[in-house]
Design a protein around this motif. Structure first.
Motif, PDB file in Angstrom:
ATOM      1  N   LEU A 181     -13.287   5.200   6.751  1.00 53.08           N
ATOM      2  CA  LEU A 181     -12.146   5.121   7.533  1.00 53.08           C
ATOM      3  C   LEU A 181     -11.523   6.669   7.293  1.00 53.08           C
ATOM      4  O   LEU A 181     -11.254   6.837   6.014  1.00 53.08           O
ATOM      5  N   GLY A 182     -11.778   7.470   7.991  1.00 51.48           N
ATOM      6  CA  GLY A 182     -11.446   9.045   7.834  1.00 51.48           C
ATOM      7  C   GLY A 182     -10.366   9.490   8.544  1.00 51.48           C
ATOM      8  O   GLY A 182     -10.243   9.182   9.849  1.00 51.48           O
ATOM      9  N   ALA A 183      -9.530  10.311   8.014  1.00 51.36           N
ATOM     10  CA  ALA A 183      -8.542  11.003   8.509  1.00 51.36           C
ATOM     11  C   ALA A 183      -8.832  12.265   9.306  1.00 51.36           C
ATOM     12  O   ALA A 183     -10.095  12.696   9.156  1.00 51.36           O
ATOM     13  N   PHE A 184      -8.251  13.236   9.893  1.00 52.05           N
ATOM     14  CA  PHE A 184      -8.520  14.336  10.519  1.00 52.05           C
ATOM     15  C   PHE A 184      -8.283  15.583   9.381  1.00 52.05           C
ATOM     16  O   PHE A 184      -7.380  16.534   9.703  1.00 52.05           O
ATOM     17  N   GLY A 185      -8.490  15.268   8.045  1.00 53.02           N
ATOM     18  CA  GLY A 185      -8.116  16.103   7.071  1.00 53.02           C
ATOM     19  C   GLY A 185      -8.025  15.290   5.600  1.00 53.02           C
ATOM     20  O   GLY A 185      -8.701  14.158   5.803  1.00 53.02           O
ATOM     21  N   ASP A 186      -7.329  15.704   4.773  1.00 58.10           N
ATOM     22  CA  ASP A 186      -7.286  14.937   3.507  1.00 58.10           C
ATOM     23  C   ASP A 186      -6.219  13.874   3.691  1.00 58.10           C
ATOM     24  O   ASP A 186      -5.086  13.961   4.103  1.00 58.10           O
ATOM     25  N   ALA A 187      -6.544  12.700   3.020  1.00 59.52           N
ATOM     26  CA  ALA A 187      -5.562  11.406   2.917  1.00 59.52           C
ATOM     27  C   ALA A 187      -6.202  10.455   2.206  1.00 59.52           C
ATOM     28  O   ALA A 187      -7.316  10.425   1.848  1.00 59.52           O
ATOM     29  N   GLY A 188      -5.223   9.354   1.486  1.00 64.37           N
ATOM     30  CA  GLY A 188      -5.451   8.666   0.664  1.00 64.37           C
ATOM     31  C   GLY A 188      -4.673   7.469   0.682  1.00 64.37           C
ATOM     32  O   GLY A 188      -3.508   7.574   1.315  1.00 64.37           O
ATOM     33  N   ALA A 189      -5.024   6.201  -0.056  1.00 59.80           N
ATOM     34  CA  ALA A 189      -3.883   5.106  -0.380  1.00 59.80           C
ATOM     35  C   ALA A 189      -4.228   4.431  -1.475  1.00 59.80           C
ATOM     36  O   ALA A 189      -5.528   4.669  -2.036  1.00 59.80           O
ATOM     37  N   ILE A 190      -3.189   3.799  -1.945  1.00 58.66           N
ATOM     38  CA  ILE A 190      -3.405   2.855  -3.098  1.00 58.66           C
ATOM     39  C   ILE A 190      -2.846   1.415  -2.812  1.00 58.66           C
ATOM     40  O   ILE A 190      -1.870   1.230  -1.961  1.00 58.66           O
ATOM     41  N   SER A 191      -3.721   0.642  -3.221  1.00 58.26           N
ATOM     42  CA  SER A 191      -3.198  -0.994  -3.083  1.00 58.26           C
ATOM     43  C   SER A 191      -3.003  -1.564  -4.141  1.00 58.26           C
ATOM     44  O   SER A 191      -3.392  -1.293  -5.274  1.00 58.26           O
ATOM     45  N   THR A 192      -1.804  -2.373  -4.231  1.00 56.60           N
ATOM     46  CA  THR A 192      -1.440  -3.383  -5.213  1.00 56.60           C
ATOM     47  C   THR A 192      -0.692  -4.519  -4.915  1.00 56.60           C
ATOM     48  O   THR A 192      -0.087  -4.434  -3.822  1.00 56.60           O
ATOM     49  N   ASN A 193      -0.721  -5.487  -5.774  1.00 50.71           N
ATOM     50  CA  ASN A 193       0.202  -6.834  -5.721  1.00 50.71           C
ATOM     51  C   ASN A 193       1.364  -6.878  -6.355  1.00 50.71           C
ATOM     52  O   ASN A 193       2.090  -7.682  -6.312  1.00 50.71           O
ATOM     53  N   ASP A 194       1.605  -5.619  -7.219  1.00 50.05           N
ATOM     54  CA  ASP A 194       2.448  -5.827  -8.165  1.00 50.05           C
ATOM     55  C   ASP A 194       3.565  -4.889  -7.712  1.00 50.05           C
ATOM     56  O   ASP A 194       3.577  -3.611  -7.587  1.00 50.05           O
ATOM     57  N   ARG A 195       4.849  -5.384  -7.546  1.00 50.14           N
ATOM     58  CA  ARG A 195       6.064  -4.855  -6.876  1.00 50.14           C
ATOM     59  C   ARG A 195       6.458  -3.542  -8.231  1.00 50.14           C
ATOM     60  O   ARG A 195       6.805  -2.550  -7.304  1.00 50.14           O
ATOM     61  N   LYS A 196       6.377  -3.545  -9.141  1.00 51.23           N
ATOM     62  CA  LYS A 196       6.887  -2.535 -10.088  1.00 51.23           C
ATOM     63  C   LYS A 196       5.830  -1.359  -9.944  1.00 51.23           C
ATOM     64  O   LYS A 196       6.333  -0.318 -10.053  1.00 51.23           O
ATOM     65  N   LEU A 197       4.528  -1.649 -10.050  1.00 51.50           N
ATOM     66  CA  LEU A 197       3.658  -0.704  -9.917  1.00 51.50           C
ATOM     67  C   LEU A 197       3.707   0.045  -8.634  1.00 51.50           C
ATOM     68  O   LEU A 197       3.509   1.457  -8.518  1.00 51.50           O
ATOM     69  N   TYR A 198       4.033  -0.581  -7.478  1.00 52.01           N
ATOM     70  CA  TYR A 198       3.931  -0.144  -6.170  1.00 52.01           C
ATOM     71  C   TYR A 198       5.313   0.689  -6.115  1.00 52.01           C
ATOM     72  O   TYR A 198       4.898   1.797  -5.507  1.00 52.01           O
ATOM     73  N   ALA A 246       0.703  -1.235   0.099  1.00 54.58           N
ATOM     74  CA  ALA A 246      -0.221  -0.027   0.000  1.00 54.58           C
ATOM     75  C   ALA A 246       0.866   1.334   0.064  1.00 54.58           C
ATOM     76  O   ALA A 246       2.077   1.186   0.633  1.00 54.58           O
ATOM     77  N   VAL A 247       0.279   2.201  -0.562  1.00 53.94           N
ATOM     78  CA  VAL A 247       1.118   3.346  -0.681  1.00 53.94           C
ATOM     79  C   VAL A 247       0.188   4.557  -0.006  1.00 53.94           C
ATOM     80  O   VAL A 247      -0.763   4.712  -0.676  1.00 53.94           O
ATOM     81  N   GLY A 248       0.631   5.512   0.789  1.00 53.93           N
ATOM     82  CA  GLY A 248      -0.099   6.459   1.579  1.00 53.93           C
ATOM     83  C   GLY A 248       0.043   7.600   0.566  1.00 53.93           C
ATOM     84  O   GLY A 248       1.118   8.022   0.210  1.00 53.93           O
ATOM     85  N   VAL A 249      -0.902   8.365   0.200  1.00 53.19           N
ATOM     86  CA  VAL A 249      -1.054   9.492  -0.712  1.00 53.19           C
ATOM     87  C   VAL A 249      -2.001  10.782  -0.075  1.00 53.19           C
ATOM     88  O   VAL A 249      -2.315  10.415   1.076  1.00 53.19           O
ATOM     89  N   ALA A 250      -1.981  11.875  -0.598  1.00 55.68           N
ATOM     90  CA  ALA A 250      -2.653  12.873   0.038  1.00 55.68           C
ATOM     91  C   ALA A 250      -4.005  13.040   0.192  1.00 55.68           C
ATOM     92  O   ALA A 250      -4.666  13.826   0.646  1.00 55.68           O
ATOM     93  N   SER A 251      -4.405  12.162  -0.925  1.00 59.14           N
ATOM     94  CA  SER A 251      -6.135  12.218  -0.970  1.00 59.14           C
ATOM     95  C   SER A 251      -6.498  11.025  -1.806  1.00 59.14           C
ATOM     96  O   SER A 251      -5.889  10.566  -2.586  1.00 59.14           O
ATOM     97  N   GLY A 252      -7.697  10.798  -1.940  1.00 61.51           N
ATOM     98  CA  GLY A 252      -8.538   9.750  -2.837  1.00 61.51           C
ATOM     99  C   GLY A 252      -8.245  10.051  -3.983  1.00 61.51           C
ATOM    100  O   GLY A 252      -7.897   9.233  -4.992  1.00 61.51           O
TER     101      GLY A 252
END
Ligand SMILES: *Cc1c(COP(=O)(O)O)cnc(C)c1O
Length: 373
Positions: free
Chosen positions: A190-207, A56-62
């Motif tokens: 699942l909410g933060a106290f501000g903006d946040a998002g994440a990406i899920s993947t099984n592919d190492r290269k895409l990750y 998973a990769v944490g990012v700034a928003s959906g």
């Protein structure tokens, strides 16, 4: 004056977790690292484990989760991406930001999700991928969508912004495709106290691509100042990651409480024989997380008005389909192009639903609907 029934109750969620959250936030504040540190890494591991992907990769928003996924998949000008016109605006704006074109497909009546049977007729030489949206927390027909993607060599990017924890045949959404994109906007399950998002993947290269893209395309080590890709700034804050890790532990319990509350509405609607159809229910192939509890009626606007007057918050997601949004006029769509979507947008109504909702309030919602109809 009757008390108000809100759409959701973030304050009582905070009260439940106050001690744990404050401790964790204090630790971050005292620790001196505020962006992309240990808290982010911890959350990414926990979140990947929750979803059931390797990474998973944490990012700034959906929105950024969707955008970065498309960037990592190499979407470029002239590409076509198939998606639903019945979703939040950013599912489609991210496509346009890369110079690609959203190609809409109508929804199915039961779930209001993109209808897989209508996808193939929209595939052209330029089609690169499909973005199914698990709207209201209801999983899409991922078996059919995957079949089509495989047959035509297309990628899938799941928009899981409303469906964190929803399952298709027992597996969580965000595991059925190249990428799952999640939003932790405060009102999401699942909410933060501000903006946040994440990406899920099984592919190492895409990750690795996604991880690099969120940080200006820097090569794997942060602050190496070597940039292989043209990325963006979409980092996740340590404070938000700490908050999300704390809340993630409660998500399964909250989702269960949502399901219970949804079942209660279901029973009450049947008991009182309300003349409405129920959109939000568990499909035969999976489990919803009931981000929204949605009903349908031709008398939607009248019903909405009288409920709001009675202090009961109700919402409409979404009143204007994307193909009729002024900002997308240049795509050339017209009223009548997606009849199911257009009638849904005129008829859907979300009732108050959140894990802490009082059953007595649900009774009142249903009684008021009965009176109004
Ligand atoms: C909330 C949402 C988004 C965008 O997420 P943000 O965190 O607000 O950027 C995208 N798609 C859907 C379906 C959403 O509900």
């Amino acid at each position: 004056m009757k008390t108000k029934i809100p759409p959701l109750d973030l304050k009582s969620e905070f009260r439940e977790l106050r001690g744990a959250l404050e401790n964790r936030i204090q630790r971050v504040l005292a620790g001196g690292q505020y962006i992309l540190g240990q808290e982010v890494e911890k959350f990414e591991r926990a979140f990947a484990h929750f979803v059931g992907t390797k990474y998973a990769v944490g990012v700034a928003s959906g929105t950024d989760a969707l955008l970065i996924s498309l960037m990592a998949l190499g979407v470029k000008a002239g590409d076509e991406i198939i998606t639903t016109p019945f979703t939040f605006i950013s599912t489609a704006t991210v496509i346009i930001r890369l110079g690609a074109r959203p190609v809409f497909v109508d929804i199915d009546l039961d779930t209001c999700n993109l209808d897989p049977d209508l996808i193939e007729q929209k595939i052209t030489r330029r089609t690169r991928g499909i973005i199914p949206v698990h709207l209201y927390g209801t999983p899409c027909r991922m078996d059919k969508i995957r079949q089509i993607a495989k047959k035509h060599g297309l990628f899938i990017l799941e928009d899981c912004a409303q469906a964190c924890g929803a399952t298709f045949h027992g597996k969580r959404v965000g595991t059925f495709s190249e990428f799952g994109a999640f939003s932790f906007y405060p009102t999401k399950t699942l909410g933060a106290f501000g903006d946040a998002g994440a990406i899920s993947t099984n592919d190492r290269k895409l990750y690795e691509q996604a991880k690099s893209l969120r940080h200006h395309g820097e090569s794997t080590r942060n602050h190496s100042y070597h940039h292989k890709l043209v990325g963006i700034n979409s980092r996740l804050d340590e404070i938000q990651a700490a908050i999300l890790s704390t809340k993630l532990k409660h998500l399964t319990y909250w989702n269960r409480a949502r399901r219970k509350a949804a079942e209660r509405y279901h029973r009450l609607i049947q008991k009182f024989r309300l003349q409405v159809s129920i959109v939000s229910s568990n499909p035969p192939y999976g489990k919803s997380v009931f981000h929204q509890y949605v009903i349908r009626t031709r008398k939607r606007d009248q019903l909405r008005h009288s409920l709001l007057k009675g202090g009961i918050w109700v919402g409409v997601y979404y009143p204007v389909p994307l193909h009729l949004q002024p900002c997308f006029r240049f795509l050339g769509y017209q009223r009548g192009d997606f009849p199911q979507c257009e009638s849904a947008s005129a008829e859907v109504l979300s009732l108050p639903l959140y894990p802490q909702i009082d059953p007595a309030d649900q009774n009142r919602v249903i009684t008021e609907i009965k009176k109004s109809l």
